[in-house]
Design a protein around this motif. Sequence first.
Motif, PDB file in Angstrom:
ATOM      1  N   GLU A 221       0.836  -1.199   0.000  1.00 18.72           N
ATOM      2  CA  GLU A 221       0.000   0.000   0.000  1.00 18.72           C
ATOM      3  C   GLU A 221       0.869   1.245   0.000  1.00 18.72           C
ATOM      4  OE1 GLU A 221      -2.986  -1.072   3.272  1.00 18.72           O
ATOM      5  OE2 GLU A 221      -3.955   0.668   2.370  1.00 18.72           O
ATOM      6  N   ASP A 256      -5.416   2.019  -2.280  1.00 21.22           N
ATOM      7  CA  ASP A 256      -6.466   2.367  -1.319  1.00 21.22           C
ATOM      8  C   ASP A 256      -7.020   3.704  -1.797  1.00 21.22           C
ATOM      9  OD1 ASP A 256      -7.752   3.649   0.917  1.00 21.22           O
ATOM     10  OD2 ASP A 256      -6.876   2.126   2.212  1.00 21.22           O
ATOM     11  N   HIS A 259      -6.163   7.022  -0.135  1.00 23.83           N
ATOM     12  CA  HIS A 259      -4.778   7.415   0.128  1.00 23.83           C
ATOM     13  C   HIS A 259      -4.204   8.367  -0.910  1.00 23.83           C
ATOM     14  CE1 HIS A 259      -3.912   3.768   2.983  1.00 23.83           C
ATOM     15  NE2 HIS A 259      -4.975   4.465   3.314  1.00 23.83           N
ATOM     16  N   HIS A 283      -8.187  -1.239  -1.844  1.00 20.08           N
ATOM     17  CA  HIS A 283      -8.950  -1.010  -0.632  1.00 20.08           C
ATOM     18  C   HIS A 283      -9.993   0.027  -1.009  1.00 20.08           C
ATOM     19  CE1 HIS A 283      -6.118  -2.538   2.805  1.00 20.08           C
ATOM     20  NE2 HIS A 283      -6.713  -3.495   2.133  1.00 20.08           N
ATOM     21  N   ASP A 329     -11.961  -1.176   2.850  1.00 22.49           N
ATOM     22  CA  ASP A 329     -11.165  -0.715   3.997  1.00 22.49           C
ATOM     23  C   ASP A 329     -11.791   0.587   4.460  1.00 22.49           C
ATOM     24  OD1 ASP A 329      -9.412   0.016   5.926  1.00 22.49           O
ATOM     25  OD2 ASP A 329      -7.710   0.361   4.603  1.00 22.49           O
TER      26      ASP A 329
HETATM   27 MN    MN Z   1      -5.982   0.529   3.371  1.00 22.30          MN
END
Ligand code: MN
Length: 432
Positions: A221, A256, A259, A283, A329
């Motif tokens: 990630e 993700d 992010h 995610h 997530d």
């Molecule tokens: Mn994550």
Amino acid sequence: MAEPLIDPALVEAHNRQAGEALAQDYEALSRSLSRRGIDSEAILARISALEIAVPSWGVGTGGTRFARFPGPGEPADIFDKLDDCAVIQQLGRATPRVSLHFPWDEVADMAAVRARGEALGLGFDAVNSNTFQDQPGQALSYKFGSLSHADAAVRAQAVAHNIDCIRKGQALGARALTIWLADGSNFAGQSHLARAFERYIASVAEIEAALPDDSWLLLLEYKNFEPAFYATVVQDWGSCLLAAQAVGPRARCLVDLGHHAPSTNIEMIVARLIAAGKLGGFHLNDSRFGDDDLDAGSVDPFRLFLVFNELVDAEQRHAWDEAPALMLDQSHNVTDPIESLMLSADAARRAHAQALLVDREQLSHYQAQNDVAMAAETLRGAFRTDVTPLLAEARRRAGGAIDPVGAYRLSGYRKAAAARRPQSTGSGGGIV
Ligand code: MN
Ligand code: RM4
Ligand code: MN
């Protein structure tokens, strides 16, 4: 045969009430899609096959740095969490696997966790390591980093934890380890930017060498900020790609959605990682500012659609050897996590269905002609299609609920859980 936690007779009765209206709506949608040359049954088969993993840490109420307001009947351990995940799967039929986080989900007997999962009809997705917190009794602190720490002994401890997670994943029948690295610095000069990255890559290479076999993936990630606010070691997809390339074929990047800085073109990142053969998974969540971990598709469903649009396009071009893994997530601070997770899996399937409706031949034609308005309209037309009846019909045929949240509320599952589970107290701040 999975052990149902919600009475199947209740789901059936609830479905009977909504069944007639759904049949009409599905029929109407099928007719309108067939006028566009689309077979609704083919789309239904495709979305039924789309599986999204649920995070074990998502079924508890989340929190912010400031506070956490626990809900009633929160899961106390991994077995309670599996029960909640089984309810999500029983009603929604889109989330057959759970992603575990260690040491949060640590128990002595992983085989018992696997067996309980199997009894509930659940499998296990990527396992997640945690070197962003210190655990009681831990020899060395992660205050100044873990896999990229300046001290080799701290790095070795973090590597060993990740390898331990792989072993636990093996016991569960998982096939991937996800590493999110919190390492970074708060002050210019605090850390050597180049060396910290080199140390991270060397540590990840050690973890990669411990993967059981070629069926396993290492999902890396990246995240633009937080908890470090000046510089993060793996801050963006470029750094992540460099690391994945340096480590080898089993290392892939995990996107993700939260992010990134606001307004980042995430679908373009997705396209680039696919081109590099390094898109390992997602995610899913949504956000307006940073890593808000809001429910997938709740802020910007069009962005989620555009991400799935790249995935469908890539699949049709046979652009990968292995489809990226889809995992949620999220942090549910003000909703019932079971409801949020059911709705989020639904949002992912919705975006997928819409992306499947894009007429790609027509789109290519407009792109080649530089017919900008019609190219954009081709995408938007697919996005505007209300595929709700398709999603509900897929659930119904799979034995789930036409209206999962409605059936869940009717079941009184949360109330019953609150009666048998101790009330969670944690009112302090926390990330999840
Ligand atoms: Mn994550
Ligand atoms: C991080 C990251 C990781 C998750 C933790 C809890 O921001 O998204 O995937 O494991 O949060
Ligand atoms: Mn995050």
